[in-house]
Enzyme design. Structure first.
Site, PDB file in Angstrom:
ATOM      1  N   ASP A   9     -10.809  44.315  31.614  1.00  0.00           N
ATOM      2  CA  ASP A   9      -9.709  44.162  30.636  1.00  0.00           C
ATOM      3  C   ASP A   9      -8.570  45.184  30.768  1.00  0.00           C
ATOM      4  OD1 ASP A   9     -11.534  42.278  29.780  1.00  0.00           O
ATOM      5  OD2 ASP A   9     -11.755  43.040  27.743  1.00  0.00           O
ATOM      6  N   ASP A  47      -9.612  39.531  28.855  1.00  0.00           N
ATOM      7  CA  ASP A  47      -9.759  39.029  27.502  1.00  0.00           C
ATOM      8  C   ASP A  47      -8.710  37.917  27.391  1.00  0.00           C
ATOM      9  OD1 ASP A  47     -11.332  39.611  25.203  1.00  0.00           O
ATOM     10  OD2 ASP A  47      -9.656  40.637  24.218  1.00  0.00           O
ATOM     11  N   HIS A  49      -7.687  35.028  24.832  1.00  0.00           N
ATOM     12  CA  HIS A  49      -7.859  34.344  23.549  1.00  0.00           C
ATOM     13  C   HIS A  49      -6.821  33.245  23.301  1.00  0.00           C
ATOM     14  CE1 HIS A  49     -10.704  37.421  22.418  1.00  0.00           C
ATOM     15  NE2 HIS A  49      -9.812  38.392  22.360  1.00  0.00           N
ATOM     16  N   HIS A  53      -7.497  32.378  17.650  1.00  0.00           N
ATOM     17  CA  HIS A  53      -8.812  33.042  17.719  1.00  0.00           C
ATOM     18  C   HIS A  53      -9.159  33.725  16.403  1.00  0.00           C
ATOM     19  CE1 HIS A  53     -12.209  35.374  19.271  1.00  0.00           C
ATOM     20  NE2 HIS A  53     -12.271  34.395  20.156  1.00  0.00           N
ATOM     21  N   HIS A  82      -3.955  39.887  20.182  1.00  0.00           N
ATOM     22  CA  HIS A  82      -3.913  40.528  21.506  1.00  0.00           C
ATOM     23  C   HIS A  82      -4.406  39.550  22.568  1.00  0.00           C
ATOM     24  CE1 HIS A  82      -8.081  41.014  20.222  1.00  0.00           C
ATOM     25  NE2 HIS A  82      -8.389  41.016  21.509  1.00  0.00           N
ATOM     26  N   LYS A 107     -12.816  35.666  29.223  1.00  0.00           N
ATOM     27  CA  LYS A 107     -13.750  35.644  28.092  1.00  0.00           C
ATOM     28  C   LYS A 107     -12.981  35.628  26.786  1.00  0.00           C
ATOM     29  CE  LYS A 107     -14.060  40.666  28.261  1.00  0.00           C
ATOM     30  NZ  LYS A 107     -13.556  40.954  26.912  1.00  0.00           N
ATOM     31  N   CYS A 152     -15.501  46.760  25.098  1.00  0.00           N
ATOM     32  CA  CYS A 152     -15.822  45.734  26.100  1.00  0.00           C
ATOM     33  C   CYS A 152     -16.554  46.289  27.316  1.00  0.00           C
ATOM     34  CB  CYS A 152     -14.570  44.974  26.495  1.00  0.00           C
ATOM     35  SG  CYS A 152     -14.046  43.844  25.171  1.00  0.00           S
TER      36      CYS A 152
HETATM   37  C1  VGL Z   1     -11.471  44.511  23.392  1.00  0.00           C
HETATM   38  C2  VGL Z   1     -11.360  44.498  21.099  1.00  0.00           C
HETATM   39  C3  VGL Z   1     -11.047  43.165  21.103  1.00  0.00           C
HETATM   40  C4  VGL Z   1     -11.722  45.278  24.649  1.00  0.00           C
HETATM   41  C5  VGL Z   1     -11.159  43.170  23.405  1.00  0.00           C
HETATM   42  O1  VGL Z   1     -11.312  44.820  25.748  1.00  0.00           O
HETATM   43  O2  VGL Z   1     -12.337  46.366  24.576  1.00  0.00           O
HETATM   44  N1  VGL Z   1     -11.579  45.155  22.238  1.00  0.00           N
HETATM   45  N2  VGL Z   1     -10.945  42.511  22.261  1.00  0.00           N
HETATM   46 ZN    ZN Z   2     -10.231  40.526  22.292  1.00  0.00          ZN
END
Ligand code: VGL
Ligand code: ZN
Length: 206
Positions: A9, A47, A49, A53, A82, A107, A152
């Site tokens: 990510d 990530d 979404h 979401h 995000h 994901k 994550c």
């Molecule tokens: C993440 C919060 C929400 C991460 C992703 O990549 O750590 N944290 N979505």
């Molecule tokens: Zn996220």
């Protein structure tokens, strides 16, 4: 031995000027670029979404970011919007080298369930296919870096262990959302035998 790096990510929305900013997240980009030469296989995650979401506070009336709710039986932190699919914010940092990234795992696409881990959703209901991919490539041991190391990256590492891989956290190539939380998560990771490499000078691959 298949030396393998998973980059978690490293996306624009997690950068210091993004909506879900991870302190000093941008510092890791040149570090990750530099260490890639030590690996035979590199995988990156995203990530990814949909805008509806349900991990987004904006999709719950009367809720604000960082509130905690029950989402279909799973505790869910509500985040600022995000990494919405196909936005600039969801793209990997533009300076991150991706020429050698052989597979991208996305994901968090199901609006009803979050996915911190790159192996499973948070309910462990659905696999992403990452474990199968790694096994198919003959991988036994995986190094992890990226964002955020307390969320994550942490959940991905715990699931890597669950899937039977030997796992290493490259702490110097990762940044946490919350420093104190990372210290607790490091204790959790060390319990099942995750190796934690704190600094670049401790980093070496046999
Ligand atoms: C993440 C919060 C929400 C991460 C992703 O990549 O750590 N944290 N979505
Ligand atoms: Zn996220």
């Amino acid at each position: 031995m298949m030396r393998t790096l998973v980059i978690v990510d490293v996306q624009n929305d997690f950068m210091p000027d993004g909506p879900l900013s991870v302190p000093k997240a941008d510092e890791i980009v040149p570090i990750i670029n530099d260490i890639q030469k030590h690996y035979d296989l590199i995988v990156a995650t995203q990530d990814w979404h949909p805008k509806e979401h349900l991990s987004f506070a904006s999709n719950h009336s009367g809720k604000k970011p960082f509130d905690i709710i029950d989402l279909f039986g799973i505790e869910q932190v509500l985040w600022p919007d995000h990494c919405v699919q196909n936005t600039i914010g969801s793209q990997l940092h533009p300076d991150l080298h991706t020429d050698r990234v052989e597979a991208m795992i996305r994901k968090g696409m199901d609006p009803r369930i979050d996915s911190y881990s790159a192996f499973f959703d948070n309910g462990r209901k659905k696999r992403t296919g990452l474990a199968g991919y790694l096994r198919d490539r003959g991988v036994k041991e995986v190094h992890f870096c990226g964002l955020a190391s307390d969320i994550c990256v942490y959940h991905t590492i715990m699931d890597a262990v669950f899937e039977g891989f030997e796992a290493t956290l490259l702490e110097f190539a990762s940044r946490p959302l919350d420093r104190e939380d990372l210290e607790k998560k490091k204790v959790e990771m060390e319990r099942p035998g995750v190796r934690i490499v704190g600094t670049l000078s401790e980093f070496y691959i046999p």
